[in-house]
Write an enzyme that holds these catalytic residues in place. Structure first.
Site, PDB file in Angstrom:
ATOM      1  N   LYS A  84       8.575   7.072  -8.674  1.00 64.45           N
ATOM      2  CA  LYS A  84       9.343   6.021  -9.021  1.00 64.45           C
ATOM      3  C   LYS A  84       9.979   6.144  -9.892  1.00 64.45           C
ATOM      4  O   LYS A  84      10.502   6.380 -10.722  1.00 64.45           O
ATOM      5  CB  LYS A  84       8.206   5.339  -9.099  1.00 64.45           C
ATOM      6  CG  LYS A  84       8.068   4.026  -8.510  1.00 64.45           C
ATOM      7  CD  LYS A  84       6.646   2.884  -8.583  1.00 64.45           C
ATOM      8  CE  LYS A  84       7.119   1.497  -7.923  1.00 64.45           C
ATOM      9  NZ  LYS A  84       6.093   0.683  -9.564  1.00 64.45           N
TER      10      LYS A  84
HETATM   11  C1  E4P Z   1       5.904  -2.607  -7.320  1.00 57.39           C
HETATM   12  O1  E4P Z   1       5.408  -1.351  -6.667  1.00 57.39           O
HETATM   13  C2  E4P Z   1       5.943  -2.502  -8.223  1.00 57.39           C
HETATM   14  O2  E4P Z   1       4.870  -2.290  -9.697  1.00 57.39           O
HETATM   15  C3  E4P Z   1       4.894  -4.233  -8.239  1.00 57.39           C
HETATM   16  O3  E4P Z   1       4.806  -4.648  -7.319  1.00 57.39           O
HETATM   17  C4  E4P Z   1       5.202  -5.441  -9.066  1.00 57.39           C
HETATM   18  O4  E4P Z   1       4.943  -6.849  -9.114  1.00 57.39           O
HETATM   19  P1  E4P Z   1       5.317  -8.153  -9.882  1.00 57.39           P
HETATM   20  O5  E4P Z   1       6.609  -8.943  -9.290  1.00 57.39           O
HETATM   21  O6  E4P Z   1       3.908  -8.706  -9.388  1.00 57.39           O
HETATM   22  O7  E4P Z   1       5.022  -7.478 -11.262  1.00 57.39           O
END
Ligand code: E4P
Length: 216
Positions: A87
């Site tokens: 990522k």
């Molecule tokens: C995506 O891969 C992120 O980990 C995640 O969806 C972020 O979500 P949040 O806005 O609830 O922190």
């Protein structure tokens, strides 16, 4: 639409996996920190544990922000298990790193996507996934789902192979809307997944059936 769970919590990952509908897992540094995972060895061990629980793509985020360090870190993460997807944040060096990983056969998920332009750059660099953050867009007063619809259109017109991964999901309605708009994947917290189960008429209907069954 594929279902990923968005957490670093092994119990929640197991619960979603036991439902039989789980296709993968996404994590991020905040989610890992929440589980008390600290240090390179513990991080690698935790990703390995997730990979052993779920047979699907597991996103593991790099912590560095310059090209050379992201490549070095991503190589180590990818070596943990064949299902690891590295990522990478949507920044200039991140785009360069995605291209490097694409050329070297390592799959990537470009995170922190908030606009169509960012998603186009990530797709051009060969990202396996782009992660538009629906909930955070909604939190700021814009409509996150509009971005999902826009990306679906662009990726179809341009024939991009990159998958649209709806992220930052806050509730069951987000999941339904993402499915309606053609997201390839939705990564959700466990309560949002379980929210899909709920309908009062189901509860009322089942209670009635069980009552009537006593007369059978
Ligand atoms: C995506 O891969 C992120 O980990 C995640 O969806 C972020 O979500 P949040 O806005 O609830 O922190």
């Amino acid at each position: 639409m594929k279902f990923f769970i968005d957490t670093g919590n092994l119990a929640q990952i197991k619960e979603a996996n036991d439902l039989g509908i789980l296709d993968g897992v996404t994590t991020n540094p905040s989610l890992m920190a929440k589980e008390g995972i600290k240090g390179e060895e513990a991080i690698a061990a935790h990703y390995k544990a997730i990979c052993e629980l779920v047979d699907g793509d597991i996103s593991a985020e790099v912590l560095s922000t310059d090209f050379d360090s992201m490549v070095a870190e991503g190589k180590k993460l990818a070596a943990i298990h064949p299902n690891i997807v590295v990522k990478i944040p949507m920044i200039k060096d991140g785009v360069k790193a995605i291209k490097w990983f694409t050329d070297n056969g390592i799959r990537t998920n470009c995170t922190l996507i908030f606009s169509a332009g960012q998603a186009i750059l990530a797709a051009k660099a060969g990202a396996s996934y782009v992660s538009p953050f629906i909930g955070r867009i909604d939190d700021s007063g814009w409509d996150g789902m509009e971005l999902i619809g826009q990306l679906r259109h662009i990726f179809d017109v341009q024939n991009y192979k990159t998958e649209i991964l709806a992220a930052s999901i806050r509730n069951a309605l987000h999941i339904i809307k993402a499915a309606e708009l053609g997201a390839d994947v939705c990564t959700c917290p466990l309560p949002s997944i379980l929210g899909l189960l709920k309908h009062p008429l189901t509860d009322i209907g089942l209670a009635q059936f069980l009552e009537d069954a006593k007369k059978m």
